[in-house]
Design a protein around this motif. Structure first.
Motif, short mmCIF file in Angstrom:
data_model
loop_
_atom_site.label_atom_id
_atom_site.label_comp_id
_atom_site.label_asym_id
_atom_site.label_seq_id
_atom_site.Cartn_x
_atom_site.Cartn_y
_atom_site.Cartn_z
N PRO A 44 0.82 -1.21 0.00
CA PRO A 44 0.00 0.00 0.00
C PRO A 44 0.86 1.26 0.00
O PRO A 44 1.84 1.37 0.75
CB PRO A 44 -0.81 -0.14 1.30
CG PRO A 44 -0.96 -1.62 1.47
CD PRO A 44 0.37 -2.17 1.02
N GLY A 45 0.49 2.18 -0.87
CA GLY A 45 1.26 3.41 -1.04
C GLY A 45 2.22 3.37 -2.21
O GLY A 45 2.76 4.40 -2.61
N ASP A 46 2.45 2.17 -2.79
CA ASP A 46 3.29 2.05 -3.97
C ASP A 46 2.50 2.42 -5.23
O ASP A 46 1.27 2.53 -5.21
CB ASP A 46 3.82 0.63 -4.11
CG ASP A 46 4.89 0.29 -3.08
OD1 ASP A 46 5.46 1.23 -2.48
OD2 ASP A 46 5.14 -0.91 -2.85
N LEU A 47 3.22 2.57 -6.32
CA LEU A 47 2.64 2.94 -7.61
C LEU A 47 3.00 1.88 -8.64
O LEU A 47 4.10 1.31 -8.61
CB LEU A 47 3.19 4.30 -8.05
CG LEU A 47 2.83 4.78 -9.45
CD1 LEU A 47 1.35 5.17 -9.52
CD2 LEU A 47 3.72 5.96 -9.86
N ALA A 48 2.09 1.61 -9.57
CA ALA A 48 2.36 0.71 -10.70
C ALA A 48 1.95 1.40 -11.99
O ALA A 48 0.94 2.13 -12.04
CB ALA A 48 1.60 -0.60 -10.53
N VAL A 49 2.71 1.13 -13.05
CA VAL A 49 2.44 1.66 -14.38
C VAL A 49 2.22 0.48 -15.31
O VAL A 49 2.97 -0.51 -15.26
CB VAL A 49 3.61 2.53 -14.88
CG1 VAL A 49 3.35 3.02 -16.31
CG2 VAL A 49 3.84 3.71 -13.94
N SER A 50 1.22 0.58 -16.18
CA SER A 50 0.84 -0.55 -17.03
C SER A 50 1.79 -0.75 -18.21
O SER A 50 2.18 0.20 -18.88
CB SER A 50 -0.57 -0.36 -17.57
OG SER A 50 -0.64 0.79 -18.40
N SER A 51 2.13 -2.02 -18.47
CA SER A 51 2.82 -2.39 -19.71
C SER A 51 1.81 -2.83 -20.76
O SER A 51 2.04 -2.69 -21.97
CB SER A 51 3.82 -3.52 -19.45
OG SER A 51 3.15 -4.67 -18.93
N VAL A 52 0.71 -3.40 -20.31
CA VAL A 52 -0.49 -3.68 -21.10
C VAL A 52 -1.67 -3.51 -20.16
O VAL A 52 -1.52 -3.51 -18.93
CB VAL A 52 -0.51 -5.12 -21.70
CG1 VAL A 52 0.55 -5.29 -22.77
CG2 VAL A 52 -0.37 -6.17 -20.60
N ILE A 53 -2.86 -3.37 -20.74
CA ILE A 53 -4.09 -3.26 -19.96
C ILE A 53 -5.00 -4.39 -20.42
O ILE A 53 -5.28 -4.53 -21.60
CB ILE A 53 -4.77 -1.90 -20.17
CG1 ILE A 53 -3.82 -0.77 -19.75
CG2 ILE A 53 -6.07 -1.82 -19.38
CD1 ILE A 53 -4.32 0.62 -20.10
N VAL A 54 -5.44 -5.21 -19.47
CA VAL A 54 -6.14 -6.46 -19.80
C VAL A 54 -7.54 -6.47 -19.20
O VAL A 54 -7.71 -6.23 -18.00
CB VAL A 54 -5.37 -7.68 -19.25
CG1 VAL A 54 -6.04 -8.97 -19.68
CG2 VAL A 54 -3.90 -7.64 -19.68
N GLN A 55 -8.55 -6.77 -20.04
CA GLN A 55 -9.89 -7.06 -19.52
C GLN A 55 -9.87 -8.53 -19.10
O GLN A 55 -10.16 -9.43 -19.89
CB GLN A 55 -10.96 -6.81 -20.57
CG GLN A 55 -12.39 -7.11 -20.10
CD GLN A 55 -12.90 -6.12 -19.06
OE1 GLN A 55 -12.94 -4.93 -19.31
NE2 GLN A 55 -13.28 -6.63 -17.90
N ALA A 56 -9.52 -8.77 -17.85
CA ALA A 56 -9.12 -10.11 -17.42
C ALA A 56 -10.28 -11.07 -17.19
O ALA A 56 -10.06 -12.28 -17.07
CB ALA A 56 -8.28 -10.02 -16.15
#
Length: 219
Positions: free
Chosen positions: A69-81
């Motif tokens: 919690p408090g970390d950040l993530a950036v997408s390499s792909v975006i998936v409708q999972a």
């Protein structure tokens, strides 16, 4: 006059928007879920152009991501999972079914992202990896592990990214997802959520997008 080089930021809630409205970008509140996000993105892009569309907000981190919690993530792909079919205990994604989200069959439910995603991640000091979109929040560790197995390297779970990416694809605009981590994906434990930290991380991700965009146009 609208700046066609500006970013469009799409968030699900007014609480997420409140942390971003002072930034030099258009911020649109879509409501929750991929359908609401797609409709809001399409309407915003029809009203004015944008250089990049960002699905931004808080989300959960998958167990194997190492994110807290408090970390950040950036997408390499975006998936409708969750778009596919269940064959008994086995989930079949659209590609394995020979189906597509596009009428011409050219696009499964995995959306490419802005070609500067790695620059955004580096500037923000965040990992780059798949961002999964689901219509229902995952509520068990077993389900979270199954999603990680299906989409290796998955970092975060949200409810809007694929809708934003789909609308951006149809408009010919690159998309990206940035997620501030509020909680782990798995059993629902509201006491463990860290919303202020997640919102601050989301803002950091959006700021990195704007800095990379500004740098790219030499200003």
């Amino acid at each position: 006059m609208t700046d066609s080089h500006a970013a469009l930021i799409v968030v699900a809630t007014s609480g997420e928007a409140a942390r971003l409205t002072d930034l030099p970008a258009r911020v649109v509140v879509s409501g929750v879920g991929p359908v609401a996000a797609a409709l809001a993105t399409a309407r915003a892009l029809a009203a004015a152009p944008a250089a990049v569309v960002v699905s931004a907000g808080i989300g959960g981190a998958y167990p194997g991501s190492g994110l807290l919690p408090g970390d950040l993530a950036v997408s390499s792909v975006i998936v409708q999972a969750d778009l596919g079919a269940w064959d008994g205990p086995v989930f079949l994604p659209l590609g394995e079914l020979g189906l597509s989200v596009q009428p011409d069959g050219t696009q499964d439910a995995v959306f490419s992202v802005w070609d500067r995603a790695a620059q955004v991640a580096a500037r923000a000091g965040a990992p780059l990896g798949p961002a999964l979109t689901l219509c229902s929040v995952t509520g068990s560790l077993n389900a979270a592990r199954a999603l990680e197995a299906r989409y290796p390297g998955a970092l975060t779970e949200g409810m809007e990214g694929a809708g934003v990416a789909h609308a951006a694809l149809l408009a010919g605009v690159p998309a990206l997802e940035v997620r501030g981590v509020s909680n782990p994906v798995g059993p629902r434990d509201r006491a463990a959520w860290r919303l202020p930290e997640a919102l601050a991380a989301t803002r950091r991700g959006v700021q990195a997008v704007l800095e990379v965009l500004r740098q790219g146009r030499g200003s």
